[in-house]
Design a protein around this motif. Structure first.
Motif, PDB file in Angstrom:
ATOM      1  N   GLY A 214       0.797  -1.270   0.014  1.00 34.87           N
ATOM      2  CA  GLY A 214       0.007  -0.063  -0.035  1.00 34.87           C
ATOM      3  C   GLY A 214       0.801   1.247  -0.016  1.00 34.87           C
ATOM      4  O   GLY A 214       1.901   1.141  -0.562  1.00 34.87           O
ATOM      5  N   LEU A 215       0.378   2.553   0.507  1.00 32.54           N
ATOM      6  CA  LEU A 215       0.903   3.490   0.409  1.00 32.54           C
ATOM      7  C   LEU A 215       1.503   3.973   2.051  1.00 32.54           C
ATOM      8  O   LEU A 215       1.043   3.704   2.962  1.00 32.54           O
ATOM      9  CB  LEU A 215       0.140   4.612   0.137  1.00 32.54           C
ATOM     10  N   PHE A 216       2.391   4.637   2.027  1.00 32.55           N
ATOM     11  CA  PHE A 216       2.981   5.161   3.261  1.00 32.55           C
ATOM     12  C   PHE A 216       3.584   6.691   2.922  1.00 32.55           C
ATOM     13  O   PHE A 216       4.286   6.986   1.902  1.00 32.55           O
ATOM     14  CB  PHE A 216       4.382   4.385   3.646  1.00 32.55           C
ATOM     15  N   VAL A 217       3.213   7.379   3.681  1.00 30.31           N
ATOM     16  CA  VAL A 217       3.669   8.949   3.747  1.00 30.31           C
ATOM     17  C   VAL A 217       4.622   9.347   4.721  1.00 30.31           C
ATOM     18  O   VAL A 217       4.359   9.276   6.004  1.00 30.31           O
ATOM     19  CB  VAL A 217       2.388   9.842   3.756  1.00 30.31           C
ATOM     20  N   SER A 218       5.845   9.815   4.352  1.00 28.88           N
ATOM     21  CA  SER A 218       6.767  10.117   5.333  1.00 28.88           C
ATOM     22  C   SER A 218       6.837  11.782   5.386  1.00 28.88           C
ATOM     23  O   SER A 218       7.038  12.318   4.064  1.00 28.88           O
ATOM     24  CB  SER A 218       7.981   9.574   4.761  1.00 28.88           C
ATOM     25  N   PRO A 219       6.786  12.467   6.351  1.00 30.59           N
ATOM     26  CA  PRO A 219       6.967  14.017   6.166  1.00 30.59           C
ATOM     27  C   PRO A 219       8.289  14.143   6.178  1.00 30.59           C
ATOM     28  O   PRO A 219       9.268  13.660   6.416  1.00 30.59           O
ATOM     29  CB  PRO A 219       6.369  14.314   7.642  1.00 30.59           C
ATOM     30  N   ALA A 220       8.554  15.510   5.837  1.00 33.10           N
ATOM     31  CA  ALA A 220       9.970  16.021   5.945  1.00 33.10           C
ATOM     32  C   ALA A 220       9.831  16.819   7.435  1.00 33.10           C
ATOM     33  O   ALA A 220       8.977  17.212   7.769  1.00 33.10           O
ATOM     34  CB  ALA A 220      10.098  17.203   4.695  1.00 33.10           C
ATOM     35  N   PHE A 221      11.426  16.780   7.928  1.00 31.92           N
ATOM     36  CA  PHE A 221      11.322  17.470   9.232  1.00 31.92           C
ATOM     37  C   PHE A 221      11.211  18.783   8.885  1.00 31.92           C
ATOM     38  O   PHE A 221      11.849  19.500   8.185  1.00 31.92           O
ATOM     39  CB  PHE A 221      12.609  17.123   9.726  1.00 31.92           C
ATOM     40  N   PRO A 222      10.210  19.682   9.763  1.00 32.17           N
ATOM     41  CA  PRO A 222      10.018  21.095   9.590  1.00 32.17           C
ATOM     42  C   PRO A 222      11.126  21.723   9.964  1.00 32.17           C
ATOM     43  O   PRO A 222      11.478  21.656  11.134  1.00 32.17           O
ATOM     44  CB  PRO A 222       8.885  21.270  10.325  1.00 32.17           C
ATOM     45  N   LEU A 223      11.686  22.563   9.116  1.00 44.75           N
ATOM     46  CA  LEU A 223      12.954  23.476   9.351  1.00 44.75           C
ATOM     47  C   LEU A 223      12.324  25.110   9.418  1.00 44.75           C
ATOM     48  O   LEU A 223      11.521  25.383   8.520  1.00 44.75           O
ATOM     49  CB  LEU A 223      14.055  23.312   8.471  1.00 44.75           C
TER      50      LEU A 223
END
Ligand code: AMP
Length: 299
Positions: A214-223
């Motif tokens: 399936g799908l997986f969403v990885s966030p970017a680390f907020p800078l």
């Protein structure tokens, strides 16, 4: 287990609206190799010219990168120059001087050929093929690319896609490759071209994995401040494959966690020019930021 990285080994001249830095250590393979080296032993394949500063060779060595596959050829090191807009995302390529890459043929030292994890970082697909031709039964092959190869080497790229396990590209490249505006539909089309796992990078908005599970969403680390995003994509994929090489267990679980680790290494990359910040951090700093990211996304 160890990781083999092939890609560009470059001198980067980078201009932002606030600062300018000429001839920094750069290139897709440099960023990816340093990122992977936090997790696993790394073997580098590339070429530099006689003008390549010795301190940069020392820097790779300090990070524990094996340089037996780095050729030093007569001529000039690949030089790339780019300029960012105020949003620190849009960038313009000012110069691409191939130098010694023009006549580069990767020749793998015997001890490299059984490396289990292979990263084909951004470089001409013909060179990525040439490296794979010399490998003996790798466990996992990850490939990255850029819009240039979609424009000038599409056939080579399409045959490469049938040889790899994980394909990493950014959202605009996914659209260009598939003629599909929707990223999810684009990923589905890319699976049909070969790769079982497709990761679409969306810059500061993270990345999406499409896989049989399936799908997986990885966030970017907020800078809150981006100094120079050059090499963030390469750091992401380097951190990802380094993490995969360091883990046993199911590939899908490791890919998801690996994307988080990749995002975190990429965030450090953005906090300094070139590799200046990434080469100063420790594994403990990465773990701390992974913990912070986990808190931010938990609900
Ligand atoms: P990224 O910011 O992740 O897209 O990667 C930037 C890096 O890609 C820089 O360090 C450049 O040296 C490298 N690069 C730029 N153009 C090319 C190219 N045509 N082939 C290989 N590497 C390139």
């Amino acid at each position: 287990m160890s990781v083999l990285v092939v890609g560009s080994t470059a001198l980067d001249s980078i201009k932002t609206p606030w600062r300018e830095n000429p001839r920094l250590l750069g290139g897709s393979a440099s960023h990816a190799a340093v990122a992977a080296s936090f997790f696993a032993p790394v073997k580098l394949v590339g070429v530099v010219g006689e003008d390549f500063p010795r301190r940069y060779l020392a820097l790779y060595r300090r990070e524990g990168v094996d340089l037996a596959g780095l050729q030093i050829a007569a001529g000039k090191t690949f030089h790339w120059a780019g300029e960012y807009e105020v949003n620190m995302h849009n960038r313009r390529t000012l110069k691409t001087e191939l130098g010694v890459f023009e006549s580069f043929t990767p020749e793998l030292p015997e001890k490299y050929r059984r490396t289990p994890f292979v990263l084909l970082a951004n470089i001409a697909p013909a060179l990525q093929h040439r490296v794979l031709d010399q490998m003996r039964r790798p466990k996992l092959i990850v490939a990255d690319t850029m819009d240039l190869w979609l424009n000038i080497a599409l056939e080579d790229l399409l045959t490469l896609l049938r040889r790899i396990d994980v394909f990493v590209l950014n959202d605009s490249e996914a659209r260009q490759l598939t003629k599909e505006n929707n990223v999810i539909r684009a990923a589905k089309k890319i699976h049909r071209l070969g790769p079982k796992y497709v990761i679409v990078k969306k810059g500061e908005h993270g990345a999406i994995l499409s896989s049989p599970g399936g799908l997986f969403v990885s966030p970017a680390f907020p800078l809150s401040e981006v100094v120079d995003p050059t090499g963030a994509g390469d750091s992401f994929v380097g951190g990802l494959i380094g993490y995969l090489a360091s883990r046993n267990g199911p590939i899908e679980t490791n890919l998801k966690r690996g994307m988080i680790y990749g995002s975190v290494v990429a965030s450090f990359c953005c906090e300094g020019f070139g590799l200046s910040r990434t080469t100063k951090i420790t594994r403990a700093a990465i773990e701390k930021r992974v913990g912070e990211l986990e808190k931010i996304v938990r609900f």
